[in-house]
Motif scaffolding. Structure first.
Motif, PDB file in Angstrom:
ATOM      1  N   UNK A 140       0.842  -1.191   0.000  1.00 26.19           N
ATOM      2  CA  UNK A 140       0.000   0.000   0.000  1.00 26.19           C
ATOM      3  C   UNK A 140       0.883   1.248   0.000  1.00 26.19           C
ATOM      4  N   UNK A 163       3.830   1.536  -1.124  1.00 22.23           N
ATOM      5  CA  UNK A 163       4.460   1.670  -2.440  1.00 22.23           C
ATOM      6  C   UNK A 163       3.500   2.286  -3.453  1.00 22.23           C
ATOM      7  N   UNK A 164       2.268   1.776  -3.471  1.00 21.97           N
ATOM      8  CA  UNK A 164       1.326   2.317  -4.451  1.00 21.97           C
ATOM      9  C   UNK A 164       1.032   3.784  -4.169  1.00 21.97           C
ATOM     10  N   UNK A 165       1.189   4.189  -2.915  1.00 25.70           N
ATOM     11  CA  UNK A 165       0.916   5.587  -2.573  1.00 25.70           C
ATOM     12  C   UNK A 165       2.110   6.482  -2.871  1.00 25.70           C
ATOM     13  N   UNK A 166       3.181   5.894  -3.383  1.00 26.73           N
ATOM     14  CA  UNK A 166       4.301   6.704  -3.841  1.00 26.73           C
ATOM     15  C   UNK A 166       5.488   6.747  -2.906  1.00 26.73           C
TER      16      UNK A 166
END
Lengths: 296, 358
Positions: free
Chosen positions: A193, A195-198
């Motif tokens: 999560x 990672x997907x959020x940057x």
């Protein structure tokens, strides 16, 4: 879980509402509370409290001023400072290092991982005197590493640095073994999560992984610290045991015992127990505060 | 609200997946899957467990690397981008909230980890969090920790957190999987409204056909790592491409039959074969509620009623057809005329689907 639960108020005949006194124990649905608490208390009392109690009785033979004199003796004070100071430093050093090792062992798959995993436990299993002899051979001014360090002007064995090395050695498994299971159970989804959020890898570790591991890291550090404070065998070989410089408190206790100064030895012992206990309670409080965050 | 306004669904392609394959050891999770999603489309990946739908979603997010194939978004090569640069908002099946952070910190996470030059100011982040909290109807809960929330609330926090980064695409992995039926239905409607309001291309994974048919613009049905059918909910429901799809999308009755020219023969019932039906021996599928109970002398399958059960608004009628027990369904509360336990009836499937016998 809830030990203190407010009960509904009782309405008195007079019409005034008075809160019912809080019960200190909510009845657990699990049977056997009385028995298990009883056994726990007896066992803890017999194994832990009784010997400590006897220890606390012992120094009074020399009177209060005798105790004060023993503890304010420059040599004793220096030994206590060395023991607790270096133990603390060693435990702190093991924090990040243990985290890194636990991380490597749990997160990556590589040949020899299991062997490395087993190696971590070795400082547990080795008689500490053996560890002391091995470390001294290695770090003595004539030893392979000691000679190397001496060339660049660093004295390893027979110096506080030697004590530090021994204490890092014996403390490492505590930190690794405290962190490892928690790291293993950490939900990968949470990291994904992030990672997907940057989040970058560093941000993911700093904001997501380490906070989740915080209590485990702290618990490992306090275990390593407690162990280091009491460590005797491995340290006395490498320390050089020069009074005021590299003499640890446990050694001083042994010296006092050999001089039949039982009360003096006990006085140092009590002081050590008191300091350790205080430090451990402090760490426990911090650890609980960390663990409680977001887990109510 | 800083969301792009949703215009009518753009015909422009947003997501293009071409020939994606993925193998776990010797187990093929995805086999040559190709599909497209239009801009602002709501696409459902539907399939049983092990069908590869979650793997496909994770490929889109960048959490899995496909062995072969191409993924493009808005013309851009998505596979060349690492996860964190794809700007996809992902909602995980178990929400994967940061449990040591408050609701507000969770939602703000994607903004606070931005590089300094792109990072909004503290007050901008605060405003954005407040906006999102009101969007997901969680005002006043910003100081709570995830453990102090119900499942449905956690789900909405996860959604707000994903939307905070203004994602190009929203990916939802079984978003309602862990919720009870009531909450599920409510959130489902709400999610669709939210999608329309936010105007983000959304791909969501589910194994619940009702959910997929109810929610999505188009449904992609997967089985064993392969895309079986892609179409609007109506298309796939009315014209299932394979017996598997027919079976998966709802209750099914199955009878053997034969197509001869333009005639379809099932036991003693003869009717016109559906358009494009294969010749020769076939499997005939029909929905248990899409039948007519014909008079005894009329056309239809000869059957005997074995039992009648009231189930809320529906009636379940157990019939024996050709030695096979079939559960039919009729809308209650009154029974169709001529139907009672022990009586012979004739049953006429209204919209049979015909597949070559396999």
């Amino acid at each position: 879980m809830t030990d203190f639960v407010a009960s509904p108020p009782v309405i008195r005949p007079g019409g005034t509402v008075r809160p019912r006194p809080r019960r200190w124990k909510e009845h657990s649905i699990l049977p056997g509370f009385g028995l298990s608490l009883g056994v726990t208390l007896i066992y803890l009392g017999l194994i832990v409290l009784l010997p400590l109690g006897v220890l606390a009785m012992r120094p009074w033979e020399i009177g209060l001023d005798g105790i004060v004199r023993t503890l304010t003796d420059a040599r004793v004070a220096a030994a206590l400072k060395i023991t607790f100071g270096i133990s603390f430093l060693a435990a702190l050093t093991n924090g990040p290092l243990g985290l890194l090792i636990a991380w490597t062992l749990t997160r990556y798959e590589f040949p020899g991982r299991r062997i490395m995993d087993a190696l971590v436990d070795l400082p547990f299993a080795l008689p500490t005197a053996v560890a002391g002899i091995a470390l001294t051979t290695l770090y003595a001014p004539t030893g392979p590493l000691g000679a190397l360090a001496a060339k660049i002007g660093i004295k390893t064995a027979y110096s506080p640095l030697g004590i530090f090395i021994a204490l890092v050695f014996i403390g490492l498994p505590f930190v690794v073994r405290s962190i490892q299971p928690v790291l293993q159970d950490l939900d990968r989804g949470v990291e994904e999560a992030a990672q997907t959020l940057g989040a970058t890898d560093l941000q993911r570790i700093a904001y997501v992984v380490i906070p989740a591991l915080g209590p485990a890291i702290l618990s490992g550090i306090s275990l390593a610290f407690a162990r280091a404070v009491g460590e005797y065998g491995s340290v006395i070989f490498i320390a050089g045991n020069m009074p005021m410089k590299t003499e640890i408190a446990p050694l001083l206790i042994v010296i006092k015992l050999e001089q039949y100064d039982y009360a003096g030895a006990a006085a140092i012992g009590v002081a050590m127990v008191a300091i350790s206990f205080g430090a451990l309670i402090g760490m426990n409080i911090l650890q609980m505060a960390l663990a409680r965050r977001g887990r109510t | 609200m800083n969301f792009r306004r949703a215009e009518s669904t753009d015909e422009r392609l947003a997501l293009e997946i071409k020939g994606v394959s993925k193998q776990y050891g010797r187990f093929p999770a995805l086999k040559d899957v190709s599909l497209q999603a239009k801009d602002k489309e709501f696409l459902a990946l539907l399939g049983p467990s092990g069908s590869g739908k979650t793997t496909l979603l994770r490929v889109l997010a960048g959490l899995e690397e496909p062995d072969a194939g191409e993924v493009r978004f808005g013309g851009e090569d998505f596979l060349a981008l690492p996860v964190r640069l794809r700007k996809v908002g992902m909602v995980f099946q178990h929400y994967a909230l940061f449990r040591h952070m408050t609701v507000a910190q969770n939602i703000a996470f994607g903004l606070t980890v931005r590089r300094r030059s792109e990072k909004p100011s503290k007050s901008e982040i605060g405003d954005r969090v407040a906006d999102l909290l009101s969007l997901v109807q969680l005002e006043g809960l910003e100081k709570r920790f995830p453990s102090q929330l119900s499942g449905g609330q956690r789900q909405r926090v996860a959604l707000a957190r994903a939307l905070a980064i203004e994602p190009k695409m929203l990916l939802l992995d079984e978003p309602f999987g862990a919720l009870d039926a009531q909450v599920r239905r409510e959130l489902r409607r709400w999610l669709r409204e939210l999608h329309d309001k936010a105007g983000v291309t959304t791909v969501f994974v589910t194994h619940d056909q009702e959910e997929a048919l109810d929610l999505a613009d188009r449904v992609a049905i997967l089985k064993d790592g392969q895309l079986i059918q892609l179409g609007t909910p109506n298309e796939v429901y009315e014209h299932p491409a394979t017996p598997f799809v027919f079976d998966f999308l709802g209750a099914a009755c199955r009878m053997p039959g034969v197509v001869d020219g333009s005639r379809l023969l099932v036991a003693d019932w003869e009717s016109e074969a559906p358009k494009g039906a294969p010749q020769g021996p076939v499997d005939v599928f029909f929905r248990p509620d899409e039948v007519a109970f014909a008079p005894l002398d009329g056309a239809g399958l000869a059957a005997e009623v074995r039992g009648v059960t009231q189930r809320g608004p529906d009636v379940r009628i157990d019939c024996l057809i050709e030695g096979q027990t079939v559960e039919l369904q009729a809308h209650g509360p009154t029974l169709p005329p001529g139907v009672a336990t022990g009586l012979p009836v004739r049953i006429k499937p209204l919209r049979p689907q015909v597949y070559a016998a396999g």
